[in-house]
Motif scaffolding. Structure first.
Motif, PDB file in Angstrom:
ATOM      1  N   THR A  21     -15.513 -28.904 -63.900  1.00 48.55           N
ATOM      2  CA  THR A  21     -15.993 -27.386 -64.144  1.00 48.55           C
ATOM      3  C   THR A  21     -16.448 -27.290 -65.687  1.00 48.55           C
ATOM      4  OG1 THR A  21     -13.856 -26.657 -65.201  1.00 48.55           O
ATOM      5  CG2 THR A  21     -14.101 -26.338 -62.677  1.00 48.55           C
ATOM      6  N   ASP A  22     -17.155 -26.117 -65.958  1.00 44.64           N
ATOM      7  CA  ASP A  22     -17.922 -25.901 -67.202  1.00 44.64           C
ATOM      8  C   ASP A  22     -16.793 -25.975 -68.213  1.00 44.64           C
ATOM      9  OD1 ASP A  22     -20.439 -25.920 -66.109  1.00 44.64           O
ATOM     10  OD2 ASP A  22     -20.640 -23.750 -66.118  1.00 44.64           O
ATOM     11  N   LYS A  32     -22.937 -30.567 -71.994  1.00 45.22           N
ATOM     12  CA  LYS A  32     -23.530 -30.515 -70.412  1.00 45.22           C
ATOM     13  C   LYS A  32     -24.865 -31.010 -70.237  1.00 45.22           C
ATOM     14  CE  LYS A  32     -23.710 -27.354 -66.710  1.00 45.22           C
ATOM     15  NZ  LYS A  32     -23.203 -26.088 -66.210  1.00 45.22           N
ATOM     16  N   THR A 124     -20.804 -30.582 -62.013  1.00 44.74           N
ATOM     17  CA  THR A 124     -20.497 -29.093 -62.238  1.00 44.74           C
ATOM     18  C   THR A 124     -20.829 -28.354 -61.050  1.00 44.74           C
ATOM     19  OG1 THR A 124     -22.330 -28.986 -63.684  1.00 44.74           O
ATOM     20  CG2 THR A 124     -19.960 -28.736 -64.706  1.00 44.74           C
ATOM     21  N   PRO A 125     -20.133 -27.180 -60.764  1.00 47.47           N
ATOM     22  CA  PRO A 125     -20.319 -26.596 -59.458  1.00 47.47           C
ATOM     23  C   PRO A 125     -21.775 -26.019 -59.325  1.00 47.47           C
ATOM     24  CG  PRO A 125     -18.663 -25.688 -60.367  1.00 47.47           C
ATOM     25  CD  PRO A 125     -18.881 -26.482 -61.458  1.00 47.47           C
ATOM     26  N   ASP A 126     -22.643 -25.891 -60.438  1.00 49.16           N
ATOM     27  CA  ASP A 126     -24.086 -25.652 -60.273  1.00 49.16           C
ATOM     28  C   ASP A 126     -25.007 -26.767 -59.903  1.00 49.16           C
ATOM     29  OD1 ASP A 126     -23.847 -27.161 -62.743  1.00 49.16           O
ATOM     30  OD2 ASP A 126     -24.958 -25.573 -63.985  1.00 49.16           O
ATOM     31  N   ALA A 127     -24.556 -27.971 -59.811  1.00 45.70           N
ATOM     32  CA  ALA A 127     -24.969 -29.201 -59.408  1.00 45.70           C
ATOM     33  C   ALA A 127     -25.586 -30.158 -60.369  1.00 45.70           C
ATOM     34  CB  ALA A 127     -26.062 -28.968 -58.321  1.00 45.70           C
ATOM     35  N   GLU A 128     -25.475 -29.613 -61.801  1.00 44.41           N
ATOM     36  CA  GLU A 128     -25.652 -30.409 -62.871  1.00 44.41           C
ATOM     37  C   GLU A 128     -24.975 -31.604 -63.052  1.00 44.41           C
ATOM     38  OE1 GLU A 128     -28.107 -31.600 -64.868  1.00 44.41           O
ATOM     39  OE2 GLU A 128     -28.459 -29.648 -65.690  1.00 44.41           O
ATOM     40  N   ASN A 271     -30.138 -26.663 -50.930  1.00 40.10           N
ATOM     41  CA  ASN A 271     -29.127 -26.035 -51.823  1.00 40.10           C
ATOM     42  C   ASN A 271     -28.310 -27.260 -52.441  1.00 40.10           C
ATOM     43  OD1 ASN A 271     -29.392 -23.248 -50.510  1.00 40.10           O
ATOM     44  ND2 ASN A 271     -29.118 -24.384 -48.478  1.00 40.10           N
ATOM     45  N   THR A 275     -27.158 -33.056 -58.362  1.00 36.69           N
ATOM     46  CA  THR A 275     -28.489 -33.600 -58.976  1.00 36.69           C
ATOM     47  C   THR A 275     -28.699 -35.076 -59.646  1.00 36.69           C
ATOM     48  OG1 THR A 275     -28.379 -32.819 -61.104  1.00 36.69           O
ATOM     49  CG2 THR A 275     -29.212 -31.283 -59.329  1.00 36.69           C
TER      50      THR A 275
END
Length: 333
Positions: A21-22, A32, A124-128, A271, A275
């Protein structure tokens, strides 16, 4: 006729991919979205802190150029990869991965005492993706890892920007580029990561030298490297360093320049959940296509669909059967 389509050189790293997580990144003091070089003790410390997350971990051979070369090979290119590994379990795992993908290498690349490079990839959940890398023995990759007979029989050599952090690697790149130039082999280079542009600008510029034939970067790297705030300005400035280029823009697609025409590559809807490796795969698909005589637009379309497919699954590469399916959809064969 060339024996190889692409000859690559880069750091050899075994990736361990973990979902975080962040707040995890913040708590552990990790920047990050960047690649950070760490020593083995710091990487071990992070692995201990993230032990509870290891149920979601995945292992794969990696490194920017390796991901690209493996992708090109799965698409159908003839490839060779130079790297430096230790004679340990990770080294054997890595070479087996290259072999499965049909990439040529020399077995002695893994005949060294020490520890093979490792990369902790945090998603992380945002795919970063955020990476903490211990280079291990890969930090000392040098001229002895070059295989000169293969270089002169290739269409392209491919260099990752991560090598700019190592003195011995930059010396190897200089020799590789000289050999390629003498054999009329084209040079392709990727910036690899915004961190390399931000923190290793001088050695990275040294590796570019008097310019390359093909440059890969993302929009953030292009803006940072050219010290511009508008993409149109970065595009003009980057032409001083390369004859052709491909600039990826994530969900907005890409821009490619074949030396004469600037073309926009449409994005493919996705989606994203991860990445990691998307830029590397873009370069591999692109290099495969142009090495087979396809246009920059066709290459960009192939690379765009491949990257959009990848970010919807975990890991730095596609499943073997996906490459042929994507190639057929875009190129018709």
């Amino acid at each position: 006729m060339s024996e190889y389509d692409i000859y690559g050189i880069g750091n050899a790293l075994v990736d361990t991919e973990i979902e975080v997580t962040d707040s995890d990144l913040e708590a552990f003091g990790i920047e990050k979205g960047f690649m950070t070089l760490v020593d083995e003790s710091r990487q071990f410390e992070l692995m201990e802190l993230l032990k509870s997350h290891l149920v979601a971990s995945r292992r794969a051979s990696g490194g920017s150029a390796c991901n690209t070369i493996i992708a090109a090979s799965y698409f159908g290119a003839k490839t060779f990869y130079s790297c430096k590994l230790a004679n340990d379990e990770n080294g054997k795992f890595y070479l087996n991965d290259l072999e499965r993908a049909g990439v040529d290498y020399l077995p002695e690349f893994a005949n060294h005492e020490g520890t093979s490079g490792k990369c902790l990839v945090m998603i992380t959940p945002d795919a970063e993706r955020t990476m903490n890398t211990y280079l291990g023995i890969s930090e000392k990759i040098g001229e002895e890892q070059l295989y000169l007979p293969a270089i002169g029989k290739s269409q392209y050599i491919y260099i990752e920007g991560y090598l700019s952090s190592s003195d011995t690697a930059r010396a190897a790149v200089a020799k590789l580029r000289e050999q390629a130039k003498n054999s009329n082999v084209k040079t392709a280079l990727t910036f690899s990561d915004p961190a390399m542009v931000n923190y290793f600008r001088e050695p990275l510029t040294e590796m570019i030298g008097d310019g390359v034939d093909l440059l890969f970067c993302n929009e953030e790297e292009a803006l940072s490297f050219t010290d511009t705030s508008e993409l149109s300005d970065a595009i003009e400035a980057i032409k001083a360093f390369t004859k052709t280029f491909a600039i990826t823009r994530g969900a907005e697609g890409a821009i490619v320049f074949d030396g004469e025409t600037l073309s926009e590559i449409a994005p493919n809807k996705a989606n994203p959940i991860d990445t990691n490796g998307a830029g590397d795969l873009f370069a591999g698909a692109f290099l495969y296509a142009i090495s087979q005589g396809h246009s920059f637009v066709e290459a960009g379309n192939l690379a765009s669909l491949a990257s959009a497919t990848l970010v919807e699954q975990f890991g730095p590469r596609l499943r073997p059967e996906q490459y042929a399916d994507i190639r057929s959809k875009v190129l018709g064969h």
